[in-house]
Design an enzyme around this catalytic site. Structure first.
Site, short mmCIF file in Angstrom:
data_model
loop_
_atom_site.label_atom_id
_atom_site.label_comp_id
_atom_site.label_asym_id
_atom_site.label_seq_id
_atom_site.Cartn_x
_atom_site.Cartn_y
_atom_site.Cartn_z
N CYS A 82 28.58 29.14 2.72
CA CYS A 82 27.40 28.26 2.71
C CYS A 82 26.71 28.25 4.07
CB CYS A 82 27.73 26.82 2.36
SG CYS A 82 28.71 26.67 0.88
N SER A 101 40.21 33.98 16.37
CA SER A 101 39.26 33.80 15.25
C SER A 101 37.95 34.50 15.57
CB SER A 101 39.00 32.30 15.03
OG SER A 101 37.98 32.11 14.10
N GLN A 102 37.54 35.41 14.69
CA GLN A 102 36.26 36.09 14.89
C GLN A 102 35.13 35.06 14.96
OE1 GLN A 102 32.59 37.54 14.48
NE2 GLN A 102 33.34 36.67 12.58
N SER A 103 35.06 34.21 13.94
CA SER A 103 33.96 33.25 13.85
C SER A 103 34.14 32.09 14.82
CB SER A 103 33.88 32.69 12.44
OG SER A 103 35.08 32.01 12.12
N THR A 154 36.79 28.87 11.68
CA THR A 154 37.61 28.78 10.47
C THR A 154 38.34 27.44 10.43
OG1 THR A 154 37.82 31.16 10.40
CG2 THR A 154 39.50 29.92 9.23
N HIS A 209 66.94 49.39 4.70
CA HIS A 209 67.38 48.67 5.89
C HIS A 209 68.18 49.56 6.83
CE1 HIS A 209 65.91 44.78 4.54
NE2 HIS A 209 66.15 45.28 3.35
C1 BG6 Z 1 39.08 34.44 5.87
C2 BG6 Z 1 38.26 35.69 5.63
O1 BG6 Z 1 38.58 33.41 5.18
O2 BG6 Z 1 39.06 34.15 7.27
C3 BG6 Z 1 38.97 36.83 6.35
O3 BG6 Z 1 38.18 35.95 4.25
C4 BG6 Z 1 39.04 36.48 7.84
O4 BG6 Z 1 38.27 38.02 6.15
C5 BG6 Z 1 39.71 35.12 8.05
O5 BG6 Z 1 39.77 37.47 8.51
C6 BG6 Z 1 39.70 34.66 9.48
O6 BG6 Z 1 38.39 34.50 9.95
P1 BG6 Z 1 38.11 34.24 11.48
O7 BG6 Z 1 36.63 34.07 11.58
O8 BG6 Z 1 38.86 32.98 11.84
O9 BG6 Z 1 38.63 35.41 12.22
#
Ligand code: BG6
Ligand code: UD1
Length: 671
Positions: A2, A401-403, A406, A557
């Site tokens: 969203c 975290s990329q974004s 999260t 193993h």
């Molecule tokens: C999930 C996505 O919700 O969040 C993944 O579907 C992603 O693709 C993961 O790797 C973590 O996101 P972020 O932004 O915290 O790295």
């Protein structure tokens, strides 16, 4: 998922057609985050406002809501499905009602959003009855709220009242026929930015915001943008204000006032706390418009896979030091240099993340353990929160975290902060919640990642964490040669990635062979356990094919001859094998050419996951395109999940983070 977007033009003529285009484009920039429906609202006509004739008993000098000039109801369009179906339906409806698209507005406020499936309340708007307590969960969507009753109120008072009752994380933009040409934005937990484009060049520098006097009341022409995502703003302006939790940003008469609302006080004392006005300065977005375009590529995921040599170079720029008078090879992470001693003294380093970010941390774990000597544990963010796993003051918790937004990662961060750990962020998004609120951290600088499946952020995250390991282990003589070899390897890494990208055609051929398969198992061990998990995740996420990453050591193993043993066992059981190995190793891993072999360049062991993931990214990409699926917006997958499905993000906790951040920011004079 969203997103929200708003566009307000002040003292500059804009036709309705132009306004619609800006709103639609804003929505297209949010599309990558995932959504099920979209909507917009614009003004109906510039004809004289109607004055409501209802009576009022209040004698307050403040404007009465029911005696305010009432504009005609705004036009609201909503549509299930993608943005283009909204665009189509809007133009159809506009033609049906004979709306003049050439009508010009010197001031106009329009709002737009992408969201989940349309609910009853979104279809019909939410009416807030007077005096009613209405706690409801608000995800990051634009709600269309009508206010009923006869309260003597200003627009910001209305919104402050709404905020007082909201639960959960949200980012909201309000538009009202009672307050024509005004917009209000507020947020808690979810991201929201204001973009400012002065149309008079001379006044584009150093403006400070202060209550209603912000950016002058002098009638200068300007365009103001609000969005939950910088991608929707950067093509218009790079001058932004990152809105903080609890703030109410009011756009009126070409000026912006910011009120800070202390939710804690209002909630716990039962009294209505007075919001205070705040002064803020604009910051500059560190991103380029080109980053949000596909260039010559067909899809964002494809572009982002292929630009990894460049994104890795940017990640390392200025951070690797080789040569100079002392000829030493070192790493300099500006964001961590003052905290390295504390990290070295930690009892434990805890990596926390979700999905791809978790996998990147897993790939870096062995080198961090090796160079730091500090035990490293791994936590999937939601699981740490569910278990309330032990986190201590002596721990360093690293949030990847990329974004940087999260929800699960933010909750885990809030939890670690409460437990007194040193909190370090590793994120791609400057000004994200993780970047702003952690004690310190590193931006991975991979550039905007638009494809829902994370690719270039993954490789840059591993590189940053390898540099983190080098920085932490920076003063140990015993590992100096090893560290220098890794630094040389890092310098050379973009070239090796360029080389492995040449496997593109081969991976496309392989995808053709695998297209009809039911399942893909990916095995790896040591540094490449993470490659197995991440390769399988990519295939699952975009190609919608069953895939599982497994630790090769779990197949059998035994440690004997490691991967070769697993290959022989699988081969004996008639598994269809594809083996990825270093160049020159084909004959030993696949005796008698019994397997299909993918040869990749060999690099320093801890950097091998950066190279090895690339063919698997390409495989996932080609499988998806060949199957005819949408690779950039896969079904049921959101780029970043900023709201929680179960436990709501705690607004109180996030508010605490904000006051902490405000303190830190105040000290550094950032805002
Ligand atoms: C999930 C996505 O919700 O969040 C993944 O579907 C992603 O693709 C993961 O790797 C973590 O996101 P972020 O932004 O915290 O790295
Ligand atoms: C910084 C500048 C960069 C400049 C360089 C010059 C920013 C964003 N970066 O880069 O433009 O060229 O100095 O010396 O302005 N941080 C966190 N948490 C995170 C990520 C970062 O708290 O999750 C903090 C860091 O501790 C640091 C700041 O944000 O205080 C910037 O981090 P980073 O961009 O990684 O620092 P540099 O590489 O030094």
């Amino acid at each position: 998922m969203c997103g929200i977007f708003a566009y307000l033009n002040y003292n500059v003529n804009r036709e309705r057609r132009y306004i619609l285009q800006v709103l639609f484009n804003g929505l297209r920039r949010l599309e990558y985050r995932g959504y099920d429906s979209a909507g917009i609202s614009i003004d109906n006509s510039t004809s004289d406002p109607i004055t409501c004739s209802c009576s009022s008993s209040s004698s307050s000098s403040q404007p009465l809501l029911n005696s305010l000039p009432l504009s005609p109801p705004p036009l609201v369009f909503r549509q299930e499905g993608n943005i283009e179906s909204l665009v189509k339906s809007v133009y159809q409806e506009v033609a049906t009602i004979d709306l003049n698209l050439e009508e010009s507005f010197s001031i106009h406020a329009g709002i737009a959003h992408t969201g989940g499936p349309l609910t009853e309340s979104q279809l019909h708007g939410i009416v807030i009855p007077k005096h009613q307590h209405f706690p409801f969960k608000a995800n990051a969507v634009a709600h269309y709220i009508w206010i009923s009753g006869a309260q003597p109120v200003t627009f910001s008072q209305v919104v402050l009242e709404v905020m007082r009752h909201l639960e959960g994380a949200y980012a909201l933009i309000f538009k009202s026929r009672h307050y024509p040409n005004e917009l209000i934005a507020c947020k808690r937990g979810s991201p929201l930015l204001l973009g400012v484009k002065e149309l008079n060049e001379d006044i584009n520098s150093g403006s400070a915001f202060h209550d209603a006097k912000f950016l002058s009341m002098d009638g200068h022409s300007k365009e103001l943008f609000l969005s939950s995502d910088a991608n929707a703003i950067v093509e218009h302006t790079k001058r932004v204000l990152v809105i903080e939790d609890g703030e109410v940003v009011h756009l009126k008469d070409g000026s912006v006032s910011i009120l800070k609302f202390d939710n804690d006080k209002g909630r716990h004392s039962g009294a209505h706390s007075r919001p205070s006005s705040v002064q803020r300065a604009l910051s500059v977005l560190e991103m380029e418009v080109e980053q949000i375009n596909k260039g010559n590529y067909e899809h964002y995921m494809q572009k982002e896979i292929h630009e990894q040599p460049e994104s890795l170079t940017t990640t390392m720029r200025g951070r690797l030091i080789r040569g100079g008078s002392c000829k030493a090879k070192t790493v300099l992470l500006g964001g961590l240099k003052d905290h390295l001693k504390t990290i070295r003294r930690s009892r434990r380093i805890v990596f926390v993340g979700c999905g791809t970010s978790y996998n990147a941390a897993l790939a870096a774990r062995p080198i961090l353990e090796e160079l730091s000597g500090v035990p490293v544990t791994m936590e999937i963010a939601s699981d740490l929160v569910d278990r309330q796993g032990p986190i201590y003051r002596e721990d360093t918790a690293v949030f990847v975290s990329q974004s940087g937004e999260t929800a699960d990662t933010l909750l885990a961060f809030e939890y670690a902060l409460e437990n007194g750990a040193l909190c370090v962020g590793i994120t791609n998004t400057v000004s994200s919640a993780i970047a702003r609120h952690t004690h310190c951290g590193v931006h991975i600088n991979a550039g905007a990642e638009i494809g829902v499946a994370s690719t270039k952020a993954y490789t840059s995250q591993i590189v940053v964490m390898a540099m983190l390991a080098l920085a932490i282990g920076g003063d140990a003589i015993s590992s100096q040669a090893r560290r220098e070899a890794i630094i040389d390897g890092l310098f050379d890494l973009p070239n090796r990635v360029r080389e492995v990208l040449k496997l593109d055609h081969e991976m496309k051929d392989l995808a053709k062979l695998l297209m009809a398969e039911q399942s893909l198992l990916v095995f790896g061990r040591g540094y490449n356990y993470a490659t197995a998990l991440e390769g399988a995740l990519k295939v699952k996420e975009v190609a919608l094919m069953h895939s599982e990453g497994m630790l090769a050591g779990e197949m059998k193993h035994v440690a004997y001859s490691k991967q070769q043993s697993v290959i022989q066992q699988l081969h004996a059981r008639k598994g269809r094998l594809i083996v990825m190995c270093s160049k020159g190793d084909a004959a030993s891993v696949s005796p008698g050419e019994s397997c299909r072999v993918i040869e990749v360049p060999q690099v320093e062991d801890c950097l091998q996951p950066v190279v090895n993931i690339v063919p698997l990214q390409l495989l996932a990409y080609h499988l998806t395109v060949l199957k005819g699926y949408n690779v950039d917006q896969p079904r049921n997958l959101a780029k970043s999940v900023t709201t929680q499905s179960q436990n709501s993000p705690s607004p109180d906790g996030l508010a605490k983070l904000d006051s902490k951040a405000a303190q830190v920011a105040g000290e550094s004079g950032q805002y």
